[in-house]
Design a protein around this motif. Structure first.
Motif, mmCIF file in Angstrom:
data_model
loop_
_atom_site.group_PDB
_atom_site.id
_atom_site.type_symbol
_atom_site.label_atom_id
_atom_site.label_comp_id
_atom_site.label_asym_id
_atom_site.label_seq_id
_atom_site.Cartn_x
_atom_site.Cartn_y
_atom_site.Cartn_z
ATOM 1 N N UNK A 162 -1.184 -1.905 -10.579
ATOM 2 C CA UNK A 162 -2.207 -2.941 -10.804
ATOM 3 C C UNK A 162 -1.676 -4.328 -10.460
ATOM 4 N N UNK A 163 -0.409 -4.577 -10.776
ATOM 5 C CA UNK A 163 0.168 -5.888 -10.483
ATOM 6 C C UNK A 163 0.330 -6.094 -8.984
ATOM 7 N N UNK A 164 0.738 -5.052 -8.268
ATOM 8 C CA UNK A 164 0.857 -5.175 -6.804
ATOM 9 C C UNK A 164 -0.488 -5.534 -6.180
ATOM 10 N N UNK A 165 -1.529 -4.845 -6.612
ATOM 11 C CA UNK A 165 -2.853 -5.127 -6.065
ATOM 12 C C UNK A 165 -3.305 -6.548 -6.407
ATOM 13 N N UNK A 166 -3.057 -6.972 -7.637
ATOM 14 C CA UNK A 166 -3.491 -8.312 -8.053
ATOM 15 C C UNK A 166 -2.764 -9.396 -7.283
ATOM 16 N N UNK A 167 -1.477 -9.216 -6.993
ATOM 17 C CA UNK A 167 -0.728 -10.229 -6.256
ATOM 18 C C UNK A 167 -1.262 -10.414 -4.841
ATOM 19 N N UNK A 168 -1.888 -9.382 -4.290
ATOM 20 C CA UNK A 168 -2.448 -9.477 -2.944
ATOM 21 C C UNK A 168 -3.920 -9.873 -2.970
ATOM 22 N N UNK A 169 -4.435 -10.198 -4.140
ATOM 23 C CA UNK A 169 -5.842 -10.594 -4.231
ATOM 24 C C UNK A 169 -6.797 -9.424 -4.330
ATOM 25 N N UNK B 72 -6.308 7.327 -9.136
ATOM 26 C CA UNK B 72 -5.694 6.039 -8.844
ATOM 27 C C UNK B 72 -6.438 5.480 -7.638
ATOM 28 N N UNK B 73 -7.059 4.338 -7.825
ATOM 29 C CA UNK B 73 -7.854 3.733 -6.742
ATOM 30 C C UNK B 73 -7.422 2.276 -6.587
ATOM 31 N N UNK B 74 -7.228 1.858 -5.344
ATOM 32 C CA UNK B 74 -6.819 0.476 -5.065
ATOM 33 C C UNK B 74 -7.554 -0.023 -3.844
ATOM 34 N N UNK B 75 -7.929 -1.285 -3.888
ATOM 35 C CA UNK B 75 -8.549 -1.962 -2.748
ATOM 36 C C UNK B 75 -7.786 -3.263 -2.502
ATOM 37 N N UNK B 76 -7.260 -3.406 -1.297
ATOM 38 C CA UNK B 76 -6.447 -4.572 -0.946
ATOM 39 C C UNK B 76 -7.088 -5.294 0.231
ATOM 40 N N UNK B 77 -7.395 -6.569 0.088
ATOM 41 C CA UNK B 77 -7.967 -7.317 1.216
ATOM 42 C C UNK B 77 -6.927 -7.513 2.320
ATOM 43 N N UNK B 78 -7.402 -7.457 3.553
ATOM 44 C CA UNK B 78 -6.505 -7.625 4.687
ATOM 45 C C UNK B 78 -6.345 -9.085 5.086
ATOM 46 N N UNK B 79 -7.161 -9.964 4.547
ATOM 47 C CA UNK B 79 -7.081 -11.397 4.886
ATOM 48 C C UNK B 79 -6.861 -12.203 3.629
ATOM 49 N N UNK C 168 0.819 -1.213 0.000
ATOM 50 C CA UNK C 168 0.000 0.000 0.000
ATOM 51 C C UNK C 168 0.848 1.256 0.000
ATOM 52 N N UNK C 169 1.942 1.240 0.750
ATOM 53 C CA UNK C 169 2.870 2.384 0.775
ATOM 54 C C UNK C 169 3.442 2.625 -0.619
#
Length: 384
Positions: free
Chosen positions: A356-363, A377-384, A300-301
């Protein structure tokens, strides 16, 4: 015809011949003990091949003698992990002994046959070869003398290639070993890609801030502003050097963890650096960012860093809206800036693709592009 002698000039031909001769040492020793039971060495190979470590030894021998100096030979050097591997090793040992016996027979009796044919051509028939032992001496035997040597050539070269092909089939990696090698290769590629992103995001951000600050200081002509700009360049440069040292540490020590990379807990430093570069930030950080898991927080950083770098690089000193928050087991990041007339939007190079690749690798998922007159630029990253 000119290519015919080429195999005789290659060292591989003779190392393969040596590889075939090695089992014959055991057979020769046994023949001194009990020549009436020549099948005993082949029988002993069955329990020997079932020993897991034997497969490793055979793989090492095959690499050194069948394909010396050739990287990626395809021979496994791991102990037998399954009964299938053990049985393949047994079959290999038996086949190697059989081919070794054929090679030894050819290397002994074919030169002897050539010698006897030459003797018969000179008028001295006899010897131990039935073909010429009782034949009358005649010069015509000289015409047949080269034939055993050509046969020997074919046997040595042909059996060498045959044993190499058999070794690849029987000593090659099993399905589990191939899967493990593929996973290891994938991890290496992912690590290289991650390191490339680290360098792009960290060093790219630092250089962008330095260029923007230096240009603004030169245009302002204000000593106080110049001091602030130099301080911002110094602070950003130190952070980039620290990031560079961490990345180079990963390259020097492959097993070293990367937990020291910056996280969203240090987002204030990143935002302050962007403010000092001229961006008019409206930033809001909400939710328990300190409880975000390490991998998600670090990525995220980097996503936030790349988004701000694109704003400074392509839009300049414009108002920027930053929202970072944690809600419903999801980390949400949003960076928006206006697309004024004549000002191009952020580029579509490796930086945005990396987001986009960073977000995809984290699901998760990320989107970048124009939205209602802004660049978002918008990103959503699951915490689990």
């Amino acid at each position: 015809m000119g290519r015919l002698p080429c195999p005789l000039l290659r060292g591989t031909t003779y190392t393969r011949l040596l590889h075939l001769w090695v089992p014959m040492l055991v057979v020769s020793f046994w023949m001194f003990i009990d020549p009436s039971r020549p099948w005993v060495p082949a029988l002993v190979l069955v329990p020997v091949g079932l020993i897991p470590g034997v497969r490793r030894g055979e793989g090492v021998q095959a690499r050194l003698l069948l394909l010396p100096g050739e990287a990626g030979s395809g021979f496994s050097v791991a102990p037998s992990a399954t009964w299938r591997d053990r049985l393949r090793t047994v079959l290999w040992l038996e086949l190697r002994m059989l081919l070794g016996a054929l090679t030894m027979f050819a290397c002994v009796w074919l030169p002897v046959l050539c010698y006897e044919l030459i003797r018969a051509a000179l008028g001295h028939p006899g010897g131990g070869i039935p073909l010429v032992r009782d034949a009358p001496g005649h010069w015509a035997w000289a015409l047949l003398a080269p034939l055993p040597l050509f046969v020997l050539y074919g046997v040595v070269v042909g059996l060498g290639r045959l044993v190499t092909a058999a070794a690849r089939a029987l000593l090659g990696p099993s399905a589990a070993e191939r899967l493990a090698a593929l996973e290891e290769r994938t991890e290496q590629l992912l690590e290289r890609t991650r390191i490339a992103r680290e360098l792009h995001d960290s060093i790219g951000h630092a250089l962008t801030v330095a260029v923007v600050q230096a240009g603004a200081a030169r245009a302002a002509g204000d000593a106080e502003f110049t001091d602030r700009a130099l301080a911002a360049i110094e602070d950003t440069g130190r952070s980039a050097l620290a990031d560079l040292e961490r990345v180079l540490g990963v390259l020097r020590e492959a097993e070293r963890p990367v937990s020291a990379r910056p996280t969203l807990a240090e987002a204030d430093r990143l935002l302050e650096s962007a403010r000092m570069s001229g961006a008019q930030l409206d930033a809001e950080l909400s939710g328990p960012l300190d409880t975000v898991p390490g991998p998600v927080s670090r990525e995220g950083y980097r996503i936030l860093q790349e988004a701000l770098t694109n704003v400074l690089r392509h839009a300049g000193a414009v108002p920027v809206r930053v929202r970072v928050g944690v809600a419903e087991d999801t980390l949400r990041l949003e960076v928006r800036n206006p697309l004024a007339a004549g000002i191009p939007g952020p580029g579509r190079g490796s930086g945005l693709r990396g987001i986009r690749e960073r977000a995809a690798l984290l699901g998760g998922h990320a989107s970048t592009g124009p939205d209602a007159g802004d660049w978002e630029v918008r990103a959503e990253l699951p915490l689990r």
